[in-house]
Scaffold this motif. Structure first.
Motif, PDB file in Angstrom:
ATOM      1  N   GLU A 119      -3.631  11.906 -12.489  1.00 36.20           N
ATOM      2  CA  GLU A 119      -2.864  12.599 -13.528  1.00 36.20           C
ATOM      3  C   GLU A 119      -1.397  12.217 -13.373  1.00 36.20           C
ATOM      4  OE1 GLU A 119      -4.016  16.639 -14.548  1.00 36.20           O
ATOM      5  OE2 GLU A 119      -1.908  17.200 -14.484  1.00 36.20           O
ATOM      6  N   TYR A 120      -0.810  11.740 -14.447  1.00 36.21           N
ATOM      7  CA  TYR A 120       0.584  11.277 -14.409  1.00 36.21           C
ATOM      8  C   TYR A 120       1.436  12.086 -15.377  1.00 36.21           C
ATOM      9  CZ  TYR A 120      -1.383   7.266 -11.929  1.00 36.21           C
ATOM     10  OH  TYR A 120      -2.032   6.474 -11.021  1.00 36.21           O
ATOM     11  N   ARG A 121       2.755  11.949 -15.174  1.00 34.80           N
ATOM     12  CA  ARG A 121       3.704  12.698 -16.003  1.00 34.80           C
ATOM     13  C   ARG A 121       4.161  11.890 -17.220  1.00 34.80           C
ATOM     14  NH1 ARG A 121       6.575  13.895 -10.351  1.00 34.80           N
ATOM     15  NH2 ARG A 121       5.685  11.813 -10.121  1.00 34.80           N
ATOM     16  N   PHE A 122       3.754  10.640 -17.244  1.00 36.83           N
ATOM     17  CA  PHE A 122       4.135   9.743 -18.350  1.00 36.83           C
ATOM     18  C   PHE A 122       2.922   8.868 -18.708  1.00 36.83           C
ATOM     19  CE2 PHE A 122       8.062  10.747 -16.215  1.00 36.83           C
ATOM     20  CZ  PHE A 122       9.009  10.838 -17.223  1.00 36.83           C
ATOM     21  N   PRO A 123       2.893   8.320 -19.907  1.00 39.53           N
ATOM     22  CA  PRO A 123       1.797   7.397 -20.262  1.00 39.53           C
ATOM     23  C   PRO A 123       2.019   6.028 -19.606  1.00 39.53           C
ATOM     24  CG  PRO A 123       3.311   7.627 -22.101  1.00 39.53           C
ATOM     25  CD  PRO A 123       3.795   8.576 -21.052  1.00 39.53           C
ATOM     26  N   VAL A 124       1.938   6.004 -18.308  1.00 41.46           N
ATOM     27  CA  VAL A 124       2.279   4.789 -17.558  1.00 41.46           C
ATOM     28  C   VAL A 124       1.272   3.659 -17.803  1.00 41.46           C
ATOM     29  CG1 VAL A 124       3.704   5.774 -15.734  1.00 41.46           C
ATOM     30  CG2 VAL A 124       1.210   5.903 -15.553  1.00 41.46           C
ATOM     31  N   ILE A 174       7.751   6.422 -10.019  1.00 42.91           N
ATOM     32  CA  ILE A 174       6.775   6.769  -8.963  1.00 42.91           C
ATOM     33  C   ILE A 174       5.361   6.712  -9.530  1.00 42.91           C
ATOM     34  CG2 ILE A 174       5.971   8.672  -7.513  1.00 42.91           C
ATOM     35  CD1 ILE A 174       9.039   9.478  -7.368  1.00 42.91           C
ATOM     36  N   ASP A 175       5.177   7.285 -10.721  1.00 45.48           N
ATOM     37  CA  ASP A 175       3.847   7.264 -11.346  1.00 45.48           C
ATOM     38  C   ASP A 175       3.410   5.831 -11.670  1.00 45.48           C
ATOM     39  OD1 ASP A 175       3.851   9.966 -11.165  1.00 45.48           O
ATOM     40  OD2 ASP A 175       3.852  10.377 -13.332  1.00 45.48           O
ATOM     41  N   LEU A 176       4.354   5.052 -12.151  1.00 44.26           N
ATOM     42  CA  LEU A 176       4.031   3.669 -12.519  1.00 44.26           C
ATOM     43  C   LEU A 176       3.595   2.875 -11.277  1.00 44.26           C
ATOM     44  CD1 LEU A 176       4.029   1.693 -14.895  1.00 44.26           C
ATOM     45  CD2 LEU A 176       6.454   1.233 -14.440  1.00 44.26           C
ATOM     46  N   ALA A 177       4.324   3.055 -10.190  1.00 45.19           N
ATOM     47  CA  ALA A 177       3.966   2.358  -8.948  1.00 45.19           C
ATOM     48  C   ALA A 177       2.589   2.798  -8.471  1.00 45.19           C
ATOM     49  CB  ALA A 177       5.018   2.640  -7.873  1.00 45.19           C
ATOM     50  N   HIS A 178       2.332   4.088  -8.568  1.00 45.53           N
ATOM     51  CA  HIS A 178       1.026   4.605  -8.131  1.00 45.53           C
ATOM     52  C   HIS A 178      -0.101   3.950  -8.928  1.00 45.53           C
ATOM     53  CE1 HIS A 178      -2.284   7.545  -7.739  1.00 45.53           C
ATOM     54  NE2 HIS A 178      -1.777   7.755  -6.539  1.00 45.53           N
ATOM     55  N   ARG A 222       0.816  -1.219   0.000  1.00 52.35           N
ATOM     56  CA  ARG A 222       0.000   0.000   0.000  1.00 52.35           C
ATOM     57  C   ARG A 222       0.855   1.277   0.000  1.00 52.35           C
ATOM     58  NH1 ARG A 222      -5.134   0.624   1.159  1.00 52.35           N
ATOM     59  NH2 ARG A 222      -5.336  -1.404   2.171  1.00 52.35           N
ATOM     60  N   ALA A 223       1.895   1.301   0.813  1.00 48.82           N
ATOM     61  CA  ALA A 223       2.684   2.540   0.960  1.00 48.82           C
ATOM     62  C   ALA A 223       3.899   2.586   0.032  1.00 48.82           C
ATOM     63  CB  ALA A 223       3.132   2.682   2.418  1.00 48.82           C
ATOM     64  N   PHE A 224       4.013   1.618  -0.870  1.00 41.62           N
ATOM     65  CA  PHE A 224       5.214   1.554  -1.710  1.00 41.62           C
ATOM     66  C   PHE A 224       5.350   2.775  -2.626  1.00 41.62           C
ATOM     67  CE2 PHE A 224       7.837  -1.016  -4.935  1.00 41.62           C
ATOM     68  CZ  PHE A 224       9.012  -0.764  -4.252  1.00 41.62           C
ATOM     69  N   PRO A 225       4.265   3.223  -3.313  1.00 44.77           N
ATOM     70  CA  PRO A 225       4.419   4.421  -4.158  1.00 44.77           C
ATOM     71  C   PRO A 225       4.848   5.645  -3.347  1.00 44.77           C
ATOM     72  CG  PRO A 225       2.397   3.252  -4.715  1.00 44.77           C
ATOM     73  CD  PRO A 225       2.923   2.614  -3.460  1.00 44.77           C
TER      74      PRO A 225
END
Lengths: 292, 313
Positions: free
Chosen positions: A194-199, A142-146, A115-118
């Motif tokens: 909202e992410y910074r990459f097309p994760v 970070i975004d991918l993990a989220h 749960r807290a990994f991102p």
């Protein structure tokens, strides 16, 4: 040396300190936590743990130590397959090991483990590697993990299956005044991110056993939800995402559309067309379950 | 004198319910006597796992098997967990609820492992009291399983089988006799598995577990990742005749093959229920688990390691 038989509580606290120690059982035994329960030099471990005919006491304890780490890593690797692909398994194991040190499980379910990994990745990220502050590799991870954690939570959390949901007819029955003051009730499984990459594309490619490259930065707005027990994600352009976010946050339809109109490049006619399409799509996607 | 199986029915030959088999089960509705679930994978689920379970519970008897009760821990019992456990048991009309004779963590941590207890009078008093409390909360007898273990404590004053027997009698609970665990621990701790089985109060055995394990040469690990080996089947035959039979379940939790393979494995138990020993004609079972190389040791994870994974469009 002899020690009195430790009581059950001391023995459990000692064993736990030994087997969860990141440095292995030898370091675990001499750690302050273990010594506080059972003060014992490593060479006298047989006083607490019996050796077998084929293994020393230390080797036997190491079975639990190895299993502890391997089991929890296996769970995180399973939950974050795209992240593992992105950083490689060796680097992932390093990150996950640090995470587990900082966030040991305190839950009865392994579903809570990651749960807290991102947030851990965000808090421990290295300084940005770009001069202009544009998103970099760490931001991507970070975004991918989220996103991967959202998938887990949406998949097994509350949903709309078997429940009444908002249909376009429900909206058409409203008068103009009722329409503008209506507040829509979001589906409990709807998440907007909202992410910074097309994760999302990267994660999907990995789940399809492909080998996607590190993508270029690109603002990516996703609506993630669940329908028929399957997680679904849709990428949206800014205006639709803004309107959907405003409605999901409890604004009235009128106020949500007013926000979109704050963008002076949007005309009333444009918006009217968009709104029809949006609400039709949102009803199919089951983003809302009713009107207040 | 308790009734045989504490009055529970002999459900026949069951299989551990695993999410990878959901599509097969829903499509084919195979002729399986019953299913056992890992309680923690369903008690909080509000998604597909819970929906599928409720569908299956309409057709098959369900037994709940937990891995996080931590009945032997010195931490307080987790009341929230126990309330959720009872709610799930009521919802799926569980035939019974089981967990392990172990502790999983202390000081609010959960190792998610089934850690062994020192077998002492102090431990026995502690666990008996907690089993009674759990049974009051669940409003049903608890069924407890003997775990596989890899260490023994110098502080122990009695063998495991005596501890298990006294615990069951004094707490008035049922037993889930894991025959593979008896075998694994007998090799790891150099005891006679028949002596173990003969010390268990037969009338308290509600259920049997069977599973495969991994042979690391110096010790065995309970990995649930393969076929049941012949010596374990022999122990099962002995236990079956001592108890008069009880619901029997095969656990397969890693490298899980297609459902028909898993089901076929548990159906081999029929061959061992007859008085005369008849080895199965299909020789997929082995006289001992093949020894694995040292290089694989890091990847050998004892049961349990079970998590529900998201399905994304």
């Amino acid at each position: 040396m002899s020690i009195p038989s430790p009581d059950l509580d001391a023995l459990q606290r000692w064993m736990q300190s030994v087997i969860v120690h990141a440095g292995g059982v030898h370091q675990g035994i001499v750690s302050a936590d273990a010594q506080a329960e059972i003060p014992l030099p490593v060479e006298q471990i047989d006083i607490v743990i019996n050796p077998s005919t084929s293994q020393s006491s230390l080797e036997r304890l190491a079975v639990y130590s190895n299993a502890y780490k391997a089991r929890l890593l296996e769970v995180l690797i399973s939950e974050y397959p795209a992240l593992v692909h992105a950083v490689g398994e060796e680097a992932f194991v390093g990150l996950a090991g640090s995470y587990l040190e900082e966030h040991p499980s305190r839950s009865y379910t392994l579903a809570d483990l990651g749960r807290a990994f991102p947030a851990f990745l965000a808090a421990s990220r290295p300084p940005s590697q770009t001069e202009d502050g544009s998103p970099d590799w760490a931001d991507f991870l970070i975004d991918l993990a989220h996103l991967e954690r959202l998938y887990s939570e949406v998949f097994d959390g509350p949903g709309t299956e078997g429940q009444p949901t908002l249909q376009t007819d429900d909206l058409l029955r409203l008068s103009s005044e009722e329409w503008l003051t209506a507040r829509l009730i979001p589906a409990p499984c709807l998440r907007l991110a909202e992410y910074r990459f097309p994760v999302h594309d990267y994660a999907t490619a990995v789940r399809h056993d492909q080998d996607p490259p590190f993508p270029a930065a690109q603002i990516t707005r996703l609506a993630i939800t669940r329908r028929a027990y399957m997680v679904r994600r849709v990428a949206m352009e800014a205006r639709e995402f803004g309107a959907l976010s405003a409605l999901a946050n409890g604004l009235t339809v009128g106020d949500a559309l007013q926000r979109v109109l704050a963008d002076r490049s949007v005309t009333i006619d444009d918006l009217a067309n968009d709104v029809r399409t949006w609400f039709r799509n949102w009803a199919v996607a089951v983003y809302f379950v009713g009107v207040q | 004198m308790p009734l045989p199986r504490l009055g529970h029915p002999n459900l026949g030959l069951g299989v551990g319910l695993r999410t990878v088999h959901f599509p097969h089960l829903l499509q084919h509705q195979p002729d399986v006597d019953w299913f056992e679930i890992i309680s923690e994978n369903f008690m909080d689920s509000q998604g597909r796992p819970r929906a599928v379970l409720e569908q299956l519970a309409e057709r098959y008897p369900i037994v709940m098997h937990g891995v996080s009760m931590s009945i032997g821990s010195t931490d307080p019992l987790d009341q929230i967990y126990l309330r959720k456990l009872k709610a799930l048991a009521d919802a799926v009309r569980a035939q019974w609820v089981s967990d392990h004779i172990c502790w999983t963590g202390v000081a609010s941590r959960n190792s998610h492992d089934l850690l062994p207890l020192p077998y002492t009078e102090q431990t026995l008093r502690h666990v008996v009291e907690r089993v009674r409390t759990v049974q009051e909360i669940l409003e049903r007898p608890l069924v407890l399983e003997n775990p596989s273990s890899y260490v023994t404590f110098a502080a122990s004053t009695m063998p495991e089988w005596e501890f298990v027997a006294r615990l069951a009698d004094e707490a008035d609970c049922g037993l889930l006799l894991d025959v593979n665990n008896v075998f694994v621990s007998s090799v790891n701790h150099d005891f006679d598995p028949i002596e173990y089985l003969d010390a268990i109060p037969a009338e308290r055995v509600v259920q049997f577990h069977l599973a495969g394990h991994t042979n690391l040469g110096t010790h065995l690990i309970d990995t649930h990742d393969g076929h049941v080996i012949d010596p374990v089947w022999e122990l099962y035959r002995h236990a079956h005749h001592r108890t008069g039979g009880a619901a029997t379940l095969l656990e397969w939790d890693a490298k899980i093959p297609p459902f028909p393979v898993v089901h076929a494995e548990v159906l081999k138990a029929r061959d061992y229920m007859t008085a005369a020993l008849t080895l199965p004609t299909s020789r997929e079972s082995e006289s001992s688990a093949p020894e694995v190389t040292v290089g694989r040791v890091a990847a050998v994870v004892p049961h349990p390691a079970s998590i529900v994974l998201a399905e994304v469009e």
